[in-house]
Design a protein around this motif. Structure first.
Motif, PDB file in Angstrom:
ATOM      1  N   PHE A  58       0.863  -1.183   0.000  1.00 50.28           N
ATOM      2  CA  PHE A  58       0.000   0.000   0.000  1.00 50.28           C
ATOM      3  C   PHE A  58       0.896   1.228   0.000  1.00 50.28           C
ATOM      4  CE2 PHE A  58      -2.239   3.572   1.749  1.00 50.28           C
ATOM      5  CZ  PHE A  58      -3.507   3.463   1.194  1.00 50.28           C
ATOM      6  N   TRP A 101      -7.010   3.534  -5.613  1.00 51.70           N
ATOM      7  CA  TRP A 101      -7.925   4.032  -4.600  1.00 51.70           C
ATOM      8  C   TRP A 101      -7.904   5.557  -4.601  1.00 51.70           C
ATOM      9  CZ3 TRP A 101     -10.736   0.313  -2.135  1.00 51.70           C
ATOM     10  CH2 TRP A 101     -10.210  -0.984  -2.104  1.00 51.70           C
ATOM     11  N   LEU A 212      -6.927  -5.117   0.817  1.00 44.13           N
ATOM     12  CA  LEU A 212      -5.560  -4.608   0.668  1.00 44.13           C
ATOM     13  C   LEU A 212      -4.532  -5.726   0.698  1.00 44.13           C
ATOM     14  CD1 LEU A 212      -5.586  -1.482   3.017  1.00 44.13           C
ATOM     15  CD2 LEU A 212      -6.076  -1.577   0.563  1.00 44.13           C
ATOM     16  N   ASN A 223      -1.465  -1.518  -4.018  1.00 47.63           N
ATOM     17  CA  ASN A 223      -2.574  -0.599  -3.787  1.00 47.63           C
ATOM     18  C   ASN A 223      -2.042   0.824  -3.802  1.00 47.63           C
ATOM     19  OD1 ASN A 223      -4.935  -2.526  -2.799  1.00 47.63           O
ATOM     20  ND2 ASN A 223      -3.054  -3.230  -1.811  1.00 47.63           N
ATOM     21  N   LEU A 225      -2.936   4.810  -3.561  1.00 45.80           N
ATOM     22  CA  LEU A 225      -3.892   5.836  -3.159  1.00 45.80           C
ATOM     23  C   LEU A 225      -3.560   7.143  -3.861  1.00 45.80           C
ATOM     24  CD1 LEU A 225      -6.167   6.907  -1.242  1.00 45.80           C
ATOM     25  CD2 LEU A 225      -4.325   7.479   0.362  1.00 45.80           C
ATOM     26  N   LEU A 263       1.954  -7.533   4.413  1.00 48.83           N
ATOM     27  CA  LEU A 263       1.713  -6.267   3.726  1.00 48.83           C
ATOM     28  C   LEU A 263       2.868  -5.327   4.032  1.00 48.83           C
ATOM     29  CD1 LEU A 263      -0.402  -4.359   2.195  1.00 48.83           C
ATOM     30  CD2 LEU A 263      -1.039  -3.569   4.474  1.00 48.83           C
ATOM     31  N   PHE A 265       3.658  -1.242   3.973  1.00 49.34           N
ATOM     32  CA  PHE A 265       2.937   0.027   3.995  1.00 49.34           C
ATOM     33  C   PHE A 265       3.945   1.157   3.846  1.00 49.34           C
ATOM     34  CE2 PHE A 265       0.743   3.568   5.829  1.00 49.34           C
ATOM     35  CZ  PHE A 265      -0.619   3.313   5.730  1.00 49.34           C
TER      36      PHE A 265
END
Length: 501
Positions: A58, A101, A212, A223, A225, A263, A265
């Motif tokens: 992400f 997103w 996610l 992902n 944003l 994940l 981040f």
């Protein structure tokens, strides 16, 4: 055991590979450097490597140019030149699976949270409330919890704030003083947030964290944003990312040390997270960063100056990529010295001098070794990405949205019954309740001095249908027998029908 993730090669004759070990990737990291020194490409390379290893990513796209990771590279001559310099041979150009997103729902799938999920601490940060106003907001959340009033969007919170302000005396004994001035200040901050587009972020359907954590044909989904517009509201941007990180921390199960993270981040423009943050929030951030690694999440902060990160957080970032810093001011000089001191010394490299001499795409790098110890710092060139550098076209964006794994899931807003509807009287408009004066005795039963029910209305087929008030009254009677029931009734009636008639 996952293969090491190649990130860079040293600039000496040996051109030794510098690789990040997947099992150490959840020890977090830092990508720092002045504007234009190559941080974005480094971020793209790391995201590519994680995706290839099957790790979802992400990241926020601040400048709008990270979406190129969704397209096959090969059209950039500088990429080919860097590959030749590092003797990497012919690059295997390829794209990564991507989900787009956007909080505003314009450049990606809408990304929402409910007011309740955000909570009073983070919402107070978004609204820039003082300590007194934050206390009143926390009280409002307590009232909502006690009375089963769902806070889903901004209109729910506004409705409850308005009701609490108009009936402040009803709450004083149980909850404490509610100042009209504080209510007014919070309402004004909500209005400002709404004008900035914050109303589009709060609501349902809210984000499901599992969306996610997806993979596509064994590759982790990246992902992205869209944050170029969101960044115009720095507090909302920083608080949203912190909320998301906190949700991961609170909802993911403990997994301990894994071969690779669940994940990764990336937190770009990380200084916004810490600017003017109160001590309670800083403590929360430190706690989340310290403990979220046991949930299998790696956090990588991206910022211009390592001084932007508090020492308590900076000390937990084991994997470091330091691009060039410029020592133009005393603060810059201090940043150079601080950055140099955080690396494990290399006897063959003057780290402090090197930081000011690095070219674009060069960096000082230290990753954790297999024992979790930082390697000695090395001066290196970051490897070129295999995906496209730069933004995608509107047509490519639309194709990604249509073929996304979450296409159609979040596109339509759901406005179910919540605090706003209840306080507007949609459920209890036909009920009218009078409460006995305080101290009149007689116990709980005497508190319900009079219940006035509407006439029953005929339903289809000639049967008699209960009015909403009658159904509610019966529910009240059934609830009287238990302590919990009495608490529920006191809460609901005290907040909705608190005024004496």
């Amino acid at each position: 055991m996952s293969n090491p993730l190649l990130v860079a090669k040293t600039i000496d004759a040996a051109q030794s590979p510098l690789a990040l070990l997947p099992r150490m990737a959840n020890r977090h990291g830092l990508i720092a450097g002045a504007t234009g020194t190559g941080k974005t490409v480094t971020l793209q390379v790391l995201a590519e490597q994680f995706s290839k290893a099957g790790v979802p990513v992400f990241m926020a796209d601040i400048k709008g140019d990270l979406t190129g990771i969704s397209q096959v590279g090969g059209s950039n001559s500088r990429v080919a030149d860097r590959a030749a310099l590092l003797k990497m041979g012919e690059l295997a150009y390829q794209a990564c699976p991507v989900t787009l997103w956007d909080v505003f729902g314009e450049q990606g799938h809408p990304l929402r949270a409910t007011i309740s999920e955000m909570g009073p601490l983070l919402l107070a940060r978004v609204l820039n409330l003082n300590e007194t106003q934050e206390g009143v907001l926390a009280l409002i959340f307590k009232v909502a919890d006690d009375n089963n009033l769902l806070l889903l969007d901004l209109k729910d919170l506004r409705a409850l704030l308005q009701y609490a302000g108009e009936n402040a005396s009803s709450f004083t004994t149980s909850y404490g003083n509610i100042s009209p001035a504080s209510i007014g200040a919070i309402q004004r901050s909500l209005l400002a947030l709404e004008q900035q587009g914050g109303d589009k972020f709060f609501g349902e359907p809210a984000l499901k964290l599992d969306d996610l954590l997806q993979t596509d044909n064994g590759r982790g989904v990246v992902n992205i944003l869209a944050a170029d517009k969101l960044l115009s509201s720095p507090r909302l941007y920083a608080t949203f990312l912190l909320w998301l990180l906190s949700e991961l921390f609170e909802n993911l199960p403990e997994v301990g040390d894994r071969d690779k993270p669940k994940l990764v981040f990336f937190f770009d423009e990380a200084h916004l997270l810490f600017n003017e943050a109160p001590s309670t929030l800083l403590e929360k951030i430190e706690q989340v960063v310290r403990l979220v690694r046991s949930k299998g999440v790696g956090v990588y902060f991206i910022t211009q100056n390592p001084l932007d990160i508090p020492d308590t957080v900076l000390g937990q970032l084991g994997n470091r990529v330091q691009h060039a810093l410029r020592a133009y001011t005393p603060r810059d000089q201090k940043a150079v010295k601080t950055a140099a001191q955080t690396f494990r010394t290399n006897p063959n490299l003057n780290t402090e001098t090197a930081i000011t001499e690095l070219g674009v795409g060069e960096a000082l790098i230290s990753f954790l070794d297999d024992d979790g110890k930082p390697t000695i710092v090395e001066r290196a060139f970051v490897c070129p990405p295999c995906s496209q550098i730069g933004p995608i076209t509107p047509e490519q964006r639309q194709a990604l949205l249509q073929n996304s794994l979450v296409a159609g899931v979040y596109d339509t807003v759901v406005d179910r019954e919540s605090a706003h509807e209840k306080l507007q009287g949609k459920l209890v408009a036909s009920a009218k309740i009078e409460i006995a004066p305080e101290g009149s005795g007689g116990g709980f039963t005497d508190m319900l001095k009079k219940i006035i029910l509407p006439d029953a209305t005929p339903a289809k087929g000639g049967r008699t249908r209960e009015g909403v008030g009658e159904a509610m009254a019966k529910s009240v009677v059934r609830a009287v027998g238990s302590s919990l029931g009495r608490q529920i009734v006191r809460g609901v009636l005290g907040s909705i029908f608190g005024r004496k008639r």
